[in-house]
Design a protein around this motif. Structure first.
Motif, PDB file in Angstrom:
ATOM      1  N   ILE A  30      31.000  38.877   9.354  1.00 34.84           N
ATOM      2  CA  ILE A  30      29.629  38.390   9.257  1.00 34.84           C
ATOM      3  C   ILE A  30      28.760  39.328  10.090  1.00 34.84           C
ATOM      4  O   ILE A  30      28.929  39.430  11.298  1.00 34.84           O
ATOM      5  CB  ILE A  30      29.517  36.941   9.766  1.00 34.84           C
ATOM      6  CG1 ILE A  30      30.385  36.006   8.925  1.00 34.84           C
ATOM      7  CG2 ILE A  30      28.058  36.479   9.770  1.00 34.84           C
ATOM      8  CD1 ILE A  30      30.485  34.602   9.483  1.00 34.84           C
ATOM      9  N   ARG A  31      27.827  40.027   9.427  1.00 43.53           N
ATOM     10  CA  ARG A  31      27.053  41.064  10.107  1.00 43.53           C
ATOM     11  C   ARG A  31      25.549  40.803  10.099  1.00 43.53           C
ATOM     12  O   ARG A  31      24.791  41.605  10.646  1.00 43.53           O
ATOM     13  CB  ARG A  31      27.335  42.420   9.456  1.00 43.53           C
ATOM     14  CG  ARG A  31      28.801  42.854   9.499  1.00 43.53           C
ATOM     15  CD  ARG A  31      28.931  44.297   9.026  1.00 43.53           C
ATOM     16  NE  ARG A  31      30.312  44.748   9.045  1.00 43.53           N
ATOM     17  CZ  ARG A  31      31.150  44.657   8.022  1.00 43.53           C
ATOM     18  NH1 ARG A  31      30.729  44.121   6.888  1.00 43.53           N
ATOM     19  NH2 ARG A  31      32.388  45.108   8.120  1.00 43.53           N
ATOM     20  N   ASP A  32      25.108  39.725   9.466  1.00 42.47           N
ATOM     21  CA  ASP A  32      23.679  39.461   9.387  1.00 42.47           C
ATOM     22  C   ASP A  32      23.379  38.064   9.918  1.00 42.47           C
ATOM     23  O   ASP A  32      24.258  37.212  10.017  1.00 42.47           O
ATOM     24  CB  ASP A  32      23.185  39.592   7.945  1.00 42.47           C
ATOM     25  CG  ASP A  32      23.851  38.578   7.027  1.00 42.47           C
ATOM     26  OD1 ASP A  32      25.084  38.420   7.110  1.00 42.47           O
ATOM     27  OD2 ASP A  32      23.150  37.921   6.235  1.00 42.47           O
ATOM     28  N   GLU A  33      22.116  37.856  10.274  1.00 43.60           N
ATOM     29  CA  GLU A  33      21.680  36.583  10.814  1.00 43.60           C
ATOM     30  C   GLU A  33      20.981  35.747   9.745  1.00 43.60           C
ATOM     31  O   GLU A  33      20.189  36.277   8.951  1.00 43.60           O
ATOM     32  CB  GLU A  33      20.705  36.795  11.978  1.00 43.60           C
ATOM     33  CG  GLU A  33      21.325  37.430  13.204  1.00 43.60           C
ATOM     34  CD  GLU A  33      20.326  37.658  14.315  1.00 43.60           C
ATOM     35  OE1 GLU A  33      20.710  37.531  15.485  1.00 43.60           O
ATOM     36  OE2 GLU A  33      19.158  37.967  14.009  1.00 43.60           O
ATOM     37  N   LEU A  34      21.265  34.459   9.733  1.00 40.92           N
ATOM     38  CA  LEU A  34      20.441  33.538   8.961  1.00 40.92           C
ATOM     39  C   LEU A  34      19.049  33.489   9.577  1.00 40.92           C
ATOM     40  O   LEU A  34      18.875  33.735  10.781  1.00 40.92           O
ATOM     41  CB  LEU A  34      21.067  32.139   8.966  1.00 40.92           C
ATOM     42  CG  LEU A  34      22.417  31.965   8.272  1.00 40.92           C
ATOM     43  CD1 LEU A  34      22.919  30.544   8.482  1.00 40.92           C
ATOM     44  CD2 LEU A  34      22.325  32.282   6.794  1.00 40.92           C
ATOM     45  N   ASP A  35      18.061  33.150   8.782  1.00 40.16           N
ATOM     46  CA  ASP A  35      16.695  33.080   9.268  1.00 40.16           C
ATOM     47  C   ASP A  35      16.586  32.080  10.420  1.00 40.16           C
ATOM     48  O   ASP A  35      16.937  30.905  10.279  1.00 40.16           O
ATOM     49  CB  ASP A  35      15.760  32.659   8.131  1.00 40.16           C
ATOM     50  CG  ASP A  35      14.303  32.658   8.552  1.00 40.16           C
ATOM     51  OD1 ASP A  35      13.912  33.550   9.328  1.00 40.16           O
ATOM     52  OD2 ASP A  35      13.573  31.746   8.127  1.00 40.16           O
ATOM     53  N   GLY A  36      16.145  32.578  11.578  1.00 42.64           N
ATOM     54  CA  GLY A  36      15.963  31.715  12.737  1.00 42.64           C
ATOM     55  C   GLY A  36      17.225  31.386  13.502  1.00 42.64           C
ATOM     56  O   GLY A  36      17.185  30.584  14.440  1.00 42.64           O
ATOM     57  N   VAL A  37      18.348  32.003  13.140  1.00 42.62           N
ATOM     58  CA  VAL A  37      19.624  31.740  13.814  1.00 42.62           C
ATOM     59  C   VAL A  37      20.056  33.024  14.515  1.00 42.62           C
ATOM     60  O   VAL A  37      20.212  34.068  13.884  1.00 42.62           O
ATOM     61  CB  VAL A  37      20.706  31.286  12.816  1.00 42.62           C
ATOM     62  CG1 VAL A  37      22.017  31.012  13.551  1.00 42.62           C
ATOM     63  CG2 VAL A  37      20.244  30.036  12.076  1.00 42.62           C
ATOM     64  N   ARG A  38      20.272  32.945  15.805  1.00 45.37           N
ATOM     65  CA  ARG A  38      20.511  34.139  16.602  1.00 45.37           C
ATOM     66  C   ARG A  38      21.992  34.355  16.910  1.00 45.37           C
ATOM     67  O   ARG A  38      22.732  33.435  17.222  1.00 45.37           O
ATOM     68  CB  ARG A  38      19.727  34.070  17.917  1.00 45.37           C
ATOM     69  CG  ARG A  38      18.209  33.967  17.730  1.00 45.37           C
ATOM     70  CD  ARG A  38      17.486  34.130  19.041  1.00 45.37           C
ATOM     71  NE  ARG A  38      17.717  35.469  19.598  1.00 45.37           N
ATOM     72  CZ  ARG A  38      17.396  35.805  20.864  1.00 45.37           C
ATOM     73  NH1 ARG A  38      16.854  34.902  21.672  1.00 45.37           N
ATOM     74  NH2 ARG A  38      17.631  37.017  21.301  1.00 45.37           N
ATOM     75  N   LEU A  39      22.410  35.579  16.776  1.00 47.92           N
ATOM     76  CA  LEU A  39      23.695  36.083  17.240  1.00 47.92           C
ATOM     77  C   LEU A  39      24.839  35.135  16.945  1.00 47.92           C
ATOM     78  O   LEU A  39      25.094  34.786  15.797  1.00 47.92           O
ATOM     79  CB  LEU A  39      23.586  36.424  18.727  1.00 47.92           C
ATOM     80  CG  LEU A  39      22.559  37.517  19.070  1.00 47.92           C
ATOM     81  CD1 LEU A  39      22.468  37.721  20.577  1.00 47.92           C
ATOM     82  CD2 LEU A  39      22.853  38.818  18.360  1.00 47.92           C
ATOM     83  N   GLN A  40      25.580  34.700  18.000  1.00 48.79           N
ATOM     84  CA  GLN A  40      26.840  33.984  17.800  1.00 48.79           C
ATOM     85  C   GLN A  40      26.681  32.629  17.133  1.00 48.79           C
ATOM     86  O   GLN A  40      27.656  32.065  16.621  1.00 48.79           O
ATOM     87  CB  GLN A  40      27.607  33.833  19.119  1.00 48.79           C
ATOM     88  CG  GLN A  40      26.906  33.006  20.176  1.00 48.79           C
ATOM     89  CD  GLN A  40      26.122  33.847  21.156  1.00 48.79           C
ATOM     90  OE1 GLN A  40      25.522  34.844  20.782  1.00 48.79           O
ATOM     91  NE2 GLN A  40      26.150  33.457  22.443  1.00 48.79           N
ATOM     92  N   TRP A  41      25.464  32.081  17.112  1.00 45.66           N
ATOM     93  CA  TRP A  41      25.255  30.819  16.410  1.00 45.66           C
ATOM     94  C   TRP A  41      25.520  30.970  14.915  1.00 45.66           C
ATOM     95  O   TRP A  41      25.759  29.983  14.216  1.00 45.66           O
ATOM     96  CB  TRP A  41      23.827  30.308  16.645  1.00 45.66           C
ATOM     97  CG  TRP A  41      23.595  29.757  18.025  1.00 45.66           C
ATOM     98  CD1 TRP A  41      23.209  30.444  19.132  1.00 45.66           C
ATOM     99  CD2 TRP A  41      23.744  28.398  18.439  1.00 45.66           C
ATOM    100  NE1 TRP A  41      23.111  29.605  20.215  1.00 45.66           N
ATOM    101  CE2 TRP A  41      23.422  28.335  19.816  1.00 45.66           C
ATOM    102  CE3 TRP A  41      24.097  27.222  17.779  1.00 45.66           C
ATOM    103  CZ2 TRP A  41      23.457  27.155  20.544  1.00 45.66           C
ATOM    104  CZ3 TRP A  41      24.133  26.036  18.505  1.00 45.66           C
ATOM    105  CH2 TRP A  41      23.817  26.003  19.870  1.00 45.66           C
ATOM    106  N   ASN A  42      25.492  32.187  14.408  1.00 43.35           N
ATOM    107  CA  ASN A  42      25.745  32.418  12.980  1.00 43.35           C
ATOM    108  C   ASN A  42      27.199  32.171  12.589  1.00 43.35           C
ATOM    109  O   ASN A  42      27.503  32.111  11.398  1.00 43.35           O
ATOM    110  CB  ASN A  42      25.330  33.839  12.606  1.00 43.35           C
ATOM    111  CG  ASN A  42      23.830  33.977  12.486  1.00 43.35           C
ATOM    112  OD1 ASN A  42      23.248  33.715  11.441  1.00 43.35           O
ATOM    113  ND2 ASN A  42      23.191  34.383  13.575  1.00 43.35           N
ATOM    114  N   LYS A  43      28.086  32.010  13.548  1.00 47.45           N
ATOM    115  CA  LYS A  43      29.469  31.655  13.213  1.00 47.45           C
ATOM    116  C   LYS A  43      29.542  30.342  12.446  1.00 47.45           C
ATOM    117  O   LYS A  43      30.465  30.123  11.661  1.00 47.45           O
ATOM    118  CB  LYS A  43      30.315  31.535  14.490  1.00 47.45           C
ATOM    119  CG  LYS A  43      30.634  32.852  15.160  1.00 47.45           C
ATOM    120  CD  LYS A  43      31.549  32.653  16.349  1.00 47.45           C
ATOM    121  CE  LYS A  43      30.910  31.863  17.452  1.00 47.45           C
ATOM    122  NZ  LYS A  43      31.744  31.816  18.677  1.00 47.45           N
ATOM    123  N   MET A  44      28.587  29.468  12.693  1.00 42.12           N
ATOM    124  CA  MET A  44      28.664  28.142  12.092  1.00 42.12           C
ATOM    125  C   MET A  44      28.404  28.140  10.592  1.00 42.12           C
ATOM    126  O   MET A  44      28.644  27.144   9.927  1.00 42.12           O
ATOM    127  CB  MET A  44      27.724  27.191  12.812  1.00 42.12           C
ATOM    128  CG  MET A  44      28.264  26.816  14.180  1.00 42.12           C
ATOM    129  SD  MET A  44      27.375  25.452  14.927  1.00 42.12           S
ATOM    130  CE  MET A  44      25.766  26.189  15.088  1.00 42.12           C
TER     131      MET A  44
END
Length: 220
Positions: A30-44
């Protein structure tokens, strides 16, 4: 079983992926961020995937040693959520108790969809909550506490054996090792080398993986 790892931004280079890929089979990055979601929170975001088998979700600052695939293949059932326990007690507050280490999760995504939906419903709030509550430090942190609180709402929280997992830091001092040896649930953590029970080390590499061997040994 699918394995997911997060690499966002330029803190870690290609050597990070090379190391992880040499140790684990078929890693999905996973190399990109969801809109408004920062860094490691994108694991979810993995919790929102339509996958009918267990997944392993890891941080990239991990080192794998000894018979580490025992941790990756650790069995779970529907309704279980597996993590590693942060037995070293690094929460900022003494009046709250958390156990989950955010570097290793194993779960069935369909069991965790409610966690993803809860987060996305108020993502800005949750990304600030654990920092503003003085449970952790910013600027971006707290996802493991959110996951632990949310898992306990519906799922069976399980842990790898405590002696299998540890953390480390860059240039640890003798005093740091003494404290870790004292807290470690086994007889000793590190005496010139790691205890052979250790399988995963959550390290702060600061982007430097040059000391890590790229080897396919023990790879499934």
């Amino acid at each position: 079983m699918k394995i997911f790892a997060l690499r966002i931004g330029d803190k870690f280079g290609q050597e990070v992926e090379d190391y992880i890929n040499s140790k684990l089979p078929n890693v999905n990055w996973i190399r990109d961020e969801l809109d408004g979601v920062r860094l490691q929170w994108n694991k979810m975001r993995v919790m929102n995937m339509n996958i009918d088998e267990p997944v392993v979700v890891i941080d990239i600052d991990l080192e794998f040693i000894n018979d580490y695939m025992e941790a990756i293949n650790y069995p779970i059932e529907r309704g279980d959520f597996l993590s590693a326990k942060s037995w070293w007690r690094d929460s900022l507050r003494d009046d709250v108790s958390y156990s989950v280490n955010g570097g290793f999760f194993k779960y069935y995504p369909k069991d965790c969809k409610y966690i993803f939906e809860k987060f996305m419903k108020d993502k800005a709030y949750w990304q600030r909550y654990y920092i503003e509550s003085n449970i952790t430090v910013g600027p971006v942190n707290g996802e493991q506490y959110f996951v632990e609180d949310s898992v306990k709402e519906r799922l069976n929280l399980k842990f790898l054996p405590d002696t299998w997992f540890t953390k480390s830091v860059n240039k640890p001092t003798n005093d740091w090792w003494a404290r870790m040896n004292d807290l470690y649930p086994g007889e000793w953590l590190y005496l010139d080398q790691y205890n052979p029970d250790i399988k995963i080390i959550h390290k702060m590499f600061s982007g430097n993986y040059s000391s890590l061997p790229v080897s396919s040994s023990n790879k499934a």
